[in-house]
Design a protein around this motif. Structure first.
Motif, mmCIF file in Angstrom:
data_model
loop_
_atom_site.group_PDB
_atom_site.id
_atom_site.type_symbol
_atom_site.label_atom_id
_atom_site.label_comp_id
_atom_site.label_asym_id
_atom_site.label_seq_id
_atom_site.Cartn_x
_atom_site.Cartn_y
_atom_site.Cartn_z
ATOM 1 N N GLU A 89 0.818 -1.227 0.000
ATOM 2 C CA GLU A 89 0.000 0.000 0.000
ATOM 3 C C GLU A 89 0.845 1.268 0.000
ATOM 4 O O GLU A 89 0.387 2.322 -0.438
ATOM 5 C CB GLU A 89 -0.900 0.011 1.238
ATOM 6 C CG GLU A 89 -2.103 -0.878 1.099
ATOM 7 C CD GLU A 89 -3.062 -0.661 2.263
ATOM 8 O OE1 GLU A 89 -2.640 -0.889 3.406
ATOM 9 O OE2 GLU A 89 -4.200 -0.260 2.006
ATOM 10 N N SER A 90 2.069 1.146 0.517
ATOM 11 C CA SER A 90 2.913 2.337 0.581
ATOM 12 C C SER A 90 3.415 2.739 -0.812
ATOM 13 O O SER A 90 3.938 3.829 -1.010
ATOM 14 C CB SER A 90 4.098 2.105 1.518
ATOM 15 O OG SER A 90 5.081 1.312 0.876
ATOM 16 N N THR A 91 3.269 1.852 -1.790
ATOM 17 C CA THR A 91 3.615 2.226 -3.172
ATOM 18 C C THR A 91 2.347 2.805 -3.799
ATOM 19 O O THR A 91 1.284 2.749 -3.203
ATOM 20 C CB THR A 91 4.050 1.003 -4.003
ATOM 21 O OG1 THR A 91 2.909 0.179 -4.225
ATOM 22 C CG2 THR A 91 5.121 0.188 -3.306
ATOM 23 N N ASP A 92 2.483 3.302 -5.020
ATOM 24 C CA ASP A 92 1.290 3.818 -5.682
ATOM 25 C C ASP A 92 0.588 2.748 -6.510
ATOM 26 O O ASP A 92 -0.300 3.043 -7.300
ATOM 27 C CB ASP A 92 1.667 5.007 -6.579
ATOM 28 C CG ASP A 92 1.785 6.292 -5.763
ATOM 29 O OD1 ASP A 92 1.125 6.351 -4.699
ATOM 30 O OD2 ASP A 92 2.534 7.189 -6.165
ATOM 31 N N ALA A 93 1.008 1.507 -6.303
ATOM 32 C CA ALA A 93 0.482 0.438 -7.155
ATOM 33 C C ALA A 93 -0.935 0.034 -6.781
ATOM 34 O O ALA A 93 -1.286 0.026 -5.605
ATOM 35 C CB ALA A 93 1.394 -0.778 -7.061
ATOM 36 N N ASP A 94 -1.737 -0.282 -7.787
ATOM 37 C CA ASP A 94 -3.025 -0.894 -7.476
ATOM 38 C C ASP A 94 -3.106 -2.318 -8.006
ATOM 39 O O ASP A 94 -4.162 -2.944 -7.971
ATOM 40 C CB ASP A 94 -4.203 -0.036 -7.944
ATOM 41 C CG ASP A 94 -3.941 0.631 -9.261
ATOM 42 O OD1 ASP A 94 -3.273 -0.017 -10.092
ATOM 43 O OD2 ASP A 94 -4.381 1.786 -9.459
ATOM 44 N N VAL A 95 -1.953 -2.806 -8.483
ATOM 45 C CA VAL A 95 -1.880 -4.187 -8.940
ATOM 46 C C VAL A 95 -0.661 -4.852 -8.296
ATOM 47 O O VAL A 95 0.428 -4.292 -8.287
ATOM 48 C CB VAL A 95 -1.756 -4.245 -10.485
ATOM 49 C CG1 VAL A 95 -1.283 -5.609 -10.959
ATOM 50 C CG2 VAL A 95 -3.096 -3.919 -11.140
ATOM 51 N N LEU A 96 -0.890 -6.040 -7.756
ATOM 52 C CA LEU A 96 0.218 -6.821 -7.215
ATOM 53 C C LEU A 96 0.471 -8.019 -8.122
ATOM 54 O O LEU A 96 -0.453 -8.761 -8.446
ATOM 55 C CB LEU A 96 -0.096 -7.318 -5.796
ATOM 56 C CG LEU A 96 0.959 -8.268 -5.221
ATOM 57 C CD1 LEU A 96 2.243 -7.533 -4.886
ATOM 58 C CD2 LEU A 96 0.422 -9.003 -4.002
ATOM 59 N N ILE A 97 1.747 -8.178 -8.504
ATOM 60 C CA ILE A 97 2.112 -9.300 -9.379
ATOM 61 C C ILE A 97 3.025 -10.238 -8.595
ATOM 62 O O ILE A 97 3.888 -9.786 -7.838
ATOM 63 C CB ILE A 97 2.859 -8.787 -10.630
ATOM 64 C CG1 ILE A 97 2.012 -7.737 -11.356
ATOM 65 C CG2 ILE A 97 3.205 -9.934 -11.572
ATOM 66 C CD1 ILE A 97 2.796 -6.964 -12.411
ATOM 67 N N GLY A 98 2.836 -11.531 -8.795
ATOM 68 C CA GLY A 98 3.712 -12.494 -8.142
ATOM 69 C C GLY A 98 3.939 -13.700 -9.034
ATOM 70 O O GLY A 98 3.231 -13.890 -10.026
ATOM 71 N N ALA A 99 4.942 -14.498 -8.703
ATOM 72 C CA ALA A 99 5.239 -15.687 -9.506
ATOM 73 C C ALA A 99 5.127 -16.951 -8.673
ATOM 74 O O ALA A 99 5.681 -17.978 -9.006
ATOM 75 C CB ALA A 99 6.634 -15.563 -10.111
ATOM 76 N N ASP A 100 4.430 -16.846 -7.569
ATOM 77 C CA ASP A 100 4.264 -18.010 -6.707
ATOM 78 C C ASP A 100 2.841 -18.034 -6.167
ATOM 79 O O ASP A 100 2.418 -17.121 -5.470
ATOM 80 C CB ASP A 100 5.275 -17.929 -5.548
ATOM 81 C CG ASP A 100 5.463 -19.286 -4.901
ATOM 82 O OD1 ASP A 100 4.456 -19.842 -4.408
ATOM 83 O OD2 ASP A 100 6.595 -19.782 -4.902
ATOM 84 N N ALA A 101 2.111 -19.076 -6.518
ATOM 85 C CA ALA A 101 0.695 -19.133 -6.163
ATOM 86 C C ALA A 101 0.466 -19.106 -4.658
ATOM 87 O O ALA A 101 -0.497 -18.516 -4.177
ATOM 88 C CB ALA A 101 0.059 -20.374 -6.782
ATOM 89 N N GLY A 102 1.359 -19.715 -3.893
ATOM 90 C CA GLY A 102 1.196 -19.744 -2.437
ATOM 91 C C GLY A 102 1.202 -18.345 -1.852
ATOM 92 O O GLY A 102 0.305 -17.961 -1.092
ATOM 93 N N CYS A 103 2.209 -17.573 -2.240
ATOM 94 C CA CYS A 103 2.302 -16.196 -1.735
ATOM 95 C C CYS A 103 1.080 -15.392 -2.177
ATOM 96 O O CYS A 103 0.528 -14.611 -1.401
ATOM 97 C CB CYS A 103 3.553 -15.498 -2.253
ATOM 98 S SG CYS A 103 5.069 -16.422 -2.017
ATOM 99 N N LEU A 104 0.672 -15.591 -3.435
ATOM 100 C CA LEU A 104 -0.464 -14.813 -3.953
ATOM 101 C C LEU A 104 -1.755 -15.163 -3.218
ATOM 102 O O LEU A 104 -2.594 -14.302 -2.952
ATOM 103 C CB LEU A 104 -0.633 -15.056 -5.455
ATOM 104 C CG LEU A 104 0.486 -14.478 -6.330
ATOM 105 C CD1 LEU A 104 0.204 -14.753 -7.805
ATOM 106 C CD2 LEU A 104 0.658 -12.978 -6.105
ATOM 107 N N MET A 105 -1.884 -16.435 -2.869
ATOM 108 C CA MET A 105 -3.085 -16.851 -2.154
ATOM 109 C C MET A 105 -3.099 -16.226 -0.754
ATOM 110 O O MET A 105 -4.146 -15.832 -0.244
ATOM 111 C CB MET A 105 -3.094 -18.377 -2.047
ATOM 112 C CG MET A 105 -4.394 -18.939 -1.608
ATOM 113 S SD MET A 105 -4.541 -20.662 -2.140
ATOM 114 C CE MET A 105 -4.481 -21.455 -0.578
#
Lengths: 241, 473
Positions: free
Chosen positions: A197-213
């Motif tokens: 949230e401290s970034t200006d991003a409104d999209v989070l990208i990841g390459a690991d399903a566990g972390c994303l879940m």
């Protein structure tokens, strides 16, 4: 080039869009994508919990499922790393250890495969968003894949990528840790969400399903206006999202 | 169990840590400072990875030949006129130290910081025979006067306290009247401690590294108190864990360089004191009598096992300083004087593994510890080994988990069963799905959904989509 997709159990059941995107992108990059249907789970939940006899059952099934593959491309860094641990697991079973070594050599994480094997750094994707990328622990520290996702994301047209503060910190997933030690895990994921949230991003990208879940689940619980995507979805995008 | 601190129940300790905002604030800011300093010091050295490899090789060689080097050390210390005692247990070590204190009719004992003396609860043993033991390391001193609050970190024992809390401790216990400025606090403690040094009958130190080929002991400090402990009292006792040894001075140079950089990000600490035997006739200061107590206390049982690398540890705490679990729960939650990742590896080995059975699981296995360890101990792998031993060899897991894991093995080991189970998943989950996700799961899923949502299983699995697509081509 013939590629066998290692979808991972979470990818097969929950993150189907990531799998579809991976198939389409790999095909576009000139690969022939095969899906060995007898694959199950890499066994990591049992391995990390200390049940290695059970892990061997998963591992043997996986070794056999990918026996005829030239390249195995996994959609989660952590699961690809688990496959790299198989030789270790079969330390006292020389025959399986040898098979595990062969599988290890041909197993890559998705972005690693694109940059290191296909030698492609621009997949000609377009995705208009302000985004940040979560580096997964197993993928970076243990599998050693640090730059590939950034190399590819930097060339995505329309994508404004913000650096995630404390990006090397664990998100608190840790497989069964997230359940067994959920009170500690909660603090870790909250810290991660705060950094996002401290970034200006409104999209989070990841390459690991566990972390994303884990991160996605916490974001959803708290109703935060952040969308979560697997990196394959971004790299396969032509600007339609 | 002497190593054990705080209350017995792990979950209660964790909750206590999570609820302590002061502690968490102090730990967080210390971690961020120490992490940053470590990084800069490593970069400053240039070829950090080569140094780590060197450190690993030295430690491996030393531990593989530990009997040889301990023998060499003992012979050299004896030749210099020192007394050497090898204690198999904490009790034996304490008994020997008590005997020396009795023989010297010691009233007051000044000691420098030492984890092994914490491990064997030496202070309690000395207080039992009527000695007054003064901790002279500032951090340890603060904890001692604060009703023996246990250390929460192996390098910075009072890391869990902020400067305002320290000011209050000084105020309440010692009548301190100045501010919370660290300089003022340190000056006050310094004046108090100087008096103690002058009155002490015995000085007791720990040992960062013993140097086998010269019979010397290196103490690494920033306050210089260890130097006072070893120069003023007439009798000196040095207590060392049996693995805290290097072959010679060249190796010492390398491990100390790794230690100070990894621990606090310094090229060198303010004081690195090396002591060799008791005072010789021509020398101006130093102890007249010197005792070396080498403590085993479970270490030799680790030799030759898959945990041997845990004995390579040089106690720098770099793993503790990067650990996200430690950051949130603090050191006391581990219930051992050895907290953090190395504590989670060592405590079940040196102590009762039933008592510390949760510690190997108090890690997300993120590997940050392994990445920073200056002697390359594969900490997260050792945690997995503990888990395997606990579940498979000692069967310490609960029945429900065991059954679940057996089910997991059966399902993932057979593709046909796996396919049936994953096909059923969306239907089984249906009653729990609202707006595409599960926010209140049943049974074991509660651990997950208690704090976060779970996505609903897709009605069409990836494999179904792939099959259809292939058929359509």
């Amino acid at each position: 080039m013939k590629v066998s997709l290692f979808i991972t159990c979470l990818g097969d059941i929950f993150y189907v869009n990531a799998g579809k995107a991976a198939v389409e992108l790999l095909e576009r990059l000139g690969c022939e994508v095969d899906f060995p249907a007898s694959q199950t789970c890499c066994g990591q939940p049992a391995y990390n919990s200390g049940y290695h006899t059970q892990t061997k059952r998963s591992a043997k099934n996986m070794i056999e499922a990918f026996e005829n593959a030239d390249y195995v491309v996994g959609l989660s860094g952590s699961c690809a790393y688990m496959v790299h641990e198989y030789p270790h697991l079969f330390e006292n079973e020389p025959e399986w250890k040898q098979k595990a070594e062969i599988l290890k050599k041909k197993t890559f994480e998705f972005t690693q495969f694109i940059t290191d094997v296909l030698k492609i750094s621009d997949v000609e994707a377009t995705f208009k968003a302000k985004a940040t990328y979560h580096t997964s622990c197993h993928m970076t520290r243990l599998l050693g894949v640090k730059d590939s996702p950034y190399t590819l994301l930097k060339n995505v047209k329309g994508l404004e990528l913000f650096d995630l503060p404390h990006k090397e910190d664990c998100c608190g997933f840790g497989g069964t840790f997230s359940v067994k030690m959920n009170r500690i895990s909660e603090q870790m994921v909250d810290e991660k969400v705060m950094h996002i949230e401290s970034t200006d991003a409104d999209v989070l990208i990841g390459a690991d399903a566990g972390c994303l879940m884990n991160i996605g689940g916490r974001i959803e619980r708290q109703d935060k206006p952040i969308q979560v995507f697997h990196i394959a979805e971004i790299l396969n995008s032509r600007g339609e999202v | 169990m002497p190593m054990q601190i705080g209350e017995k129940n792990f979950k209660n300790r964790v909750e206590k840590g999570l609820g302590d905002d002061f502690m968490r604030g102090a730990v967080k800011s210390a971690q961020s400072r120490l992490q940053n300093n470590r990084k800069l010091a490593a970069e400053d050295l240039g070829d950090w990875e080569d140094w780590r490899t060197l450190g690993q090789e030295i430690r491996q060689h030393t531990i593989e030949n530990l009997d040889y080097y301990l023998n060499e050390l003992s012979e050299n210390v004896a030749e210099l006129g020192g007394h050497v005692y090898f204690a198999e247990t904490a009790e034996e070590a304490n008994k020997y130290i008590q005997d020396v204190a009795k023989k010297k009719d010691a009233k007051k004992i000044a000691k420098s910081k030492s984890m092994v003396t914490e491990e064997i609860s030496m202070n309690d043993a000395l207080e039992d025979i009527g000695c007054e033991v003064i901790e002279t390391d500032l951090g340890e001193y603060i904890l001692q006067i604060d009703d023996h609050d246990p250390p929460s970190h192996i390098v910075a024992p009072a890391l869990h306290k902020n400067k305002e809390q320290i000011r209050d401790v000084f105020k309440e216990r010692l009548g301190y009247q100045n501010s919370e400025l660290p300089e003022e606090l340190a000056l006050f403690a310094r004046e108090k401690l100087r008096e103690e040094f002058l009155q002490a009958d015995i000085g007791i130190t720990g040992c960062n590294f013993a140097v086998a080929n010269s019979g010397s002991f290196a103490l690494v400090t920033n306050e210089g108190n260890a130097r006072m402990v070893t120069s003023l009292p007439k009798t000196q006792i040095t207590v060392m864990g049996m693995e805290r040894i290097v072959p010679g001075w060249e190796e010492l140079d390398i491990v100390v360089s790794l230690l100070t950089r990894a621990a606090v990000g310094q090229k060198l600490t303010s004081y690195i004191t090396a002591l060799t035997g008791p005072k010789k006739e021509e020398e101006g200061d130093g102890p007249e009598e010197f005792h070396l107590v080498i403590v085993d206390n479970g270490r030799s049982k680790i030799l030759g096992t898959e945990f041997q690398e845990a004995l390579h540890c040089i106690r720098c705490a770099a793993c503790i300083n990067v650990c996200p679990v430690y950051r949130h729960v603090g050191g006391h939650a581990y219930g051992s004087i050895y907290p953090g990742p190395i504590g989670a590896v060592l405590s079940p080995l040196l102590g009762d593994d039933e008592e510390y059975k949760e510690l190997p699981y108090a890690s997300s296995l993120c590997g940050a510890c392994t990445e920073v360890c200056p002697v390359k101990i594969p900490l997260h792998e050792q945690l997995i080994m503990h888990r395997r031993n606990m579940m498979e060899e000692r069967e310490m897991g609960n029945l429900a988990e065991k059954i679940t894991m057996q089910g997991f093995g059966v399902l993932t080991g057979s593709s046909s069963l796996y396919k049936i189970a994953t096909k059923m998943a969306p239907f089984v989950a249906t009653p729990f799905i609202h707006d595409g996700s599960i926010s209140k799961g049943p049974g074991p899923m509660k651990g997950w959904t208690g704090i976060r949502d779970m996505p609903a299983p897709s009605k069409e699995r990836f494999r179904d989509w792939y099959k259809k697509r292939k058929a359509g081509k």
